[in-house]
Design a protein around this motif. Structure first.
Motif, PDB file in Angstrom:
ATOM      1  N   GLY A  89      90.113  -1.807 -91.972  1.00 51.11           N
ATOM      2  CA  GLY A  89      88.762  -1.490 -91.951  1.00 51.11           C
ATOM      3  C   GLY A  89      88.136  -0.011 -91.965  1.00 51.11           C
ATOM      4  N   LEU A  90      86.926   0.211 -91.371  1.00 52.57           N
ATOM      5  CA  LEU A  90      86.661   1.655 -91.603  1.00 52.57           C
ATOM      6  C   LEU A  90      85.891   1.923 -90.254  1.00 52.57           C
ATOM      7  N   GLU A  91      86.057   3.078 -89.784  1.00 53.29           N
ATOM      8  CA  GLU A  91      85.440   3.869 -88.631  1.00 53.29           C
ATOM      9  C   GLU A  91      84.449   4.771 -89.226  1.00 53.29           C
ATOM     10  N   LEU A  92      83.303   4.691 -88.792  1.00 49.44           N
ATOM     11  CA  LEU A  92      82.120   5.617 -89.361  1.00 49.44           C
ATOM     12  C   LEU A  92      81.474   6.484 -88.107  1.00 49.44           C
ATOM     13  N   GLU A  93      81.378   7.650 -88.083  1.00 46.72           N
ATOM     14  CA  GLU A  93      80.786   8.403 -87.209  1.00 46.72           C
ATOM     15  C   GLU A  93      79.979   9.206 -87.903  1.00 46.72           C
ATOM     16  N   PHE A  94      78.593   9.281 -87.376  1.00 43.32           N
ATOM     17  CA  PHE A  94      77.381   9.874 -87.938  1.00 43.32           C
ATOM     18  C   PHE A  94      76.850  11.060 -87.239  1.00 43.32           C
ATOM     19  N   ALA A  95      76.718  12.071 -87.430  1.00 39.94           N
ATOM     20  CA  ALA A  95      75.846  13.292 -87.045  1.00 39.94           C
ATOM     21  C   ALA A  95      74.443  13.324 -87.569  1.00 39.94           C
ATOM     22  N   PHE A  96      73.713  13.735 -86.625  1.00 36.48           N
ATOM     23  CA  PHE A  96      72.081  13.975 -87.319  1.00 36.48           C
ATOM     24  C   PHE A  96      71.372  15.126 -86.940  1.00 36.48           C
ATOM     25  N   ALA A  97      70.308  15.556 -87.666  1.00 34.58           N
ATOM     26  CA  ALA A  97      69.601  16.572 -87.411  1.00 34.58           C
ATOM     27  C   ALA A  97      68.129  16.211 -87.809  1.00 34.58           C
ATOM     28  N   ASP A  98      67.001  16.199 -87.124  1.00 33.25           N
ATOM     29  CA  ASP A  98      65.666  15.808 -87.237  1.00 33.25           C
ATOM     30  C   ASP A  98      65.786  14.393 -87.891  1.00 33.25           C
ATOM     31  N   GLY A  99      66.484  13.711 -87.263  1.00 35.66           N
ATOM     32  CA  GLY A  99      66.389  12.194 -87.685  1.00 35.66           C
ATOM     33  C   GLY A  99      67.169  11.986 -88.850  1.00 35.66           C
ATOM     34  N   LYS A 100      67.815  12.853 -89.424  1.00 34.91           N
ATOM     35  CA  LYS A 100      68.397  12.364 -90.951  1.00 34.91           C
ATOM     36  C   LYS A 100      69.951  12.674 -90.522  1.00 34.91           C
ATOM     37  N   ILE A 101      70.681  12.168 -91.480  1.00 35.10           N
ATOM     38  CA  ILE A 101      72.176  11.952 -91.267  1.00 35.10           C
ATOM     39  C   ILE A 101      72.622  13.265 -92.075  1.00 35.10           C
ATOM     40  N   THR A 102      73.375  13.945 -91.379  1.00 27.73           N
ATOM     41  CA  THR A 102      73.903  15.357 -91.792  1.00 27.73           C
ATOM     42  C   THR A 102      75.430  15.357 -92.118  1.00 27.73           C
ATOM     43  N   ARG A 103      76.091  14.242 -91.422  1.00 22.56           N
ATOM     44  CA  ARG A 103      77.372  14.357 -91.781  1.00 22.56           C
ATOM     45  C   ARG A 103      77.900  12.769 -91.287  1.00 22.56           C
ATOM     46  N   VAL A 104      78.793  12.349 -92.251  1.00 20.75           N
ATOM     47  CA  VAL A 104      79.494  10.922 -91.977  1.00 20.75           C
ATOM     48  C   VAL A 104      80.853  11.222 -92.007  1.00 20.75           C
ATOM     49  N   GLU A 105      81.690  10.803 -90.838  1.00 24.24           N
ATOM     50  CA  GLU A 105      83.217  10.734 -91.023  1.00 24.24           C
ATOM     51  C   GLU A 105      83.659   9.300 -91.036  1.00 24.24           C
ATOM     52  N   GLN A 106      84.120   9.045 -92.424  1.00 29.08           N
ATOM     53  CA  GLN A 106      84.611   7.608 -92.765  1.00 29.08           C
ATOM     54  C   GLN A 106      85.980   7.650 -92.782  1.00 29.08           C
ATOM     55  N   GLN A 107      86.786   7.096 -91.834  1.00 32.14           N
ATOM     56  CA  GLN A 107      88.026   7.043 -91.569  1.00 32.14           C
ATOM     57  C   GLN A 107      88.248   5.600 -91.899  1.00 32.14           C
TER      58      GLN A 107
END
Length: 271
Positions: A89-107
């Motif tokens: 499967g996939l593990e996704l970790e999202f980081a945000f700034a000002d309500g927008k996605i700035t980074r996704v780590e898709q493992q």
């Protein structure tokens, strides 16, 4: 927090369906997505990555998504795939700034262990083996010599012989494979078709087949080009009784193990 959840849901939807219209508005201009297969930087590159169909097909076919795990640092979700899938499967970790996605780590997660099934070659596997040479994916066989060195060679005559065995016609009676299998019968055979992402590894015990009818069947079911190369039939027929088959085909992952009790199968080359 609700904006973050909406952004994650839009990303999930884009990942599964390839529909990127909704997620585009949630991506920061300098967004970065890191995956096991590469890195995408910027909105255009991330949207192109999300439209890639291979992962989407697997996720759409039966992924179970966890509830979003929201923290001060971001949001984490996990998609679990069935045991037959090529990865877990996939593990996704999202980081945000000002309500927008700035980074996704898709493992990518490792595949769950498969429970072995009874060793009985399917029509799908037999067809792959028998059509390997015409498919431009000739098979390899590995064997050991008397110095315990491992030898690999392509063999165009590898064929399905029964539900539990493969066979090979070796043109040179004095070649390394015929000379060594009597004392060191353990061999490994390998099939790989990158176009269909199909891979099979066959583990078994090789033996010389001297019975005339079986010898004739193995020669006759070899590829015509290989038969012509030994039109006088001076070669050696070899049968590989299989103990284990593993890999992945169009129908999913494969793990077959020969049971302790013998399987009754018909001799002769399978169609």
């Amino acid at each position: 927090m609700s904006d973050r959840i909406s952004a994650v849901e839009a990303y999930q939807n884009a990942l599964v369906k390839g529909d990127t219209d909704a997620v585009a508005g949630y991506l920061a201009r300098d967004v970065v997505v890191e995956t096991n297969f590469g890195r995408a930087a910027g909105v255009a590159a991330v949207l192109a990555l999300l439209r890639e169909p291979r992962t989407a097909g697997l996720l759409a076919a039966g992924a179970h998504w966890s509830e979003p795990d929201v923290s001060a640092d971001g949001v984490r979700v996990v998609a679990e795939l069935p045991a037959s899938a090529p990865f877990g499967g996939l593990e996704l970790e999202f980081a945000f700034a000002d309500g927008k996605i700035t980074r996704v780590e898709q493992q990518t997660l490792p595949a769950a262990p498969l429970q072995p099934g009874e060793l009985r070659l399917t029509a799908e596997i037999k067809n792959a083996v028998n059509g390997a040479l015409d498919n431009q994916t000739p098979m390899l066989i590995a064997y050991r010599d008397d110095r315990d060195e491992i030898h690999l060679s392509f063999r165009g005559t590898i064929q399905a012989y029964s539900d539990t065995a493969l066979a090979v016609w070796a043109r040179e009676p004095g070649g390394g494979l015929p000379r060594n299998v009597a004392a060191r019968p353990a061999v490994t055979l390998f099939y790989h078709d990158p176009a269909t992402r199909t891979t099979y590894t066959f583990y078994g015990r090789a033996r010389i087949e001297d019975q005339p009818a079986a010898r004739a069947a193995i020669f006759d079911n070899s590829h015509p080009r290989e038969r012509q190369a030994d039109f006088r039939r001076r070669g050696v027929a070899i049968v590989v009784d299989l103990d284990r088959v593993e890999g992945r085909g169009p129908a999913g992952r494969v793990l077959m193990v020969r049971p302790l009790t013998p399987i009754t199968s018909h001799g002769g080359c399978a169609a």
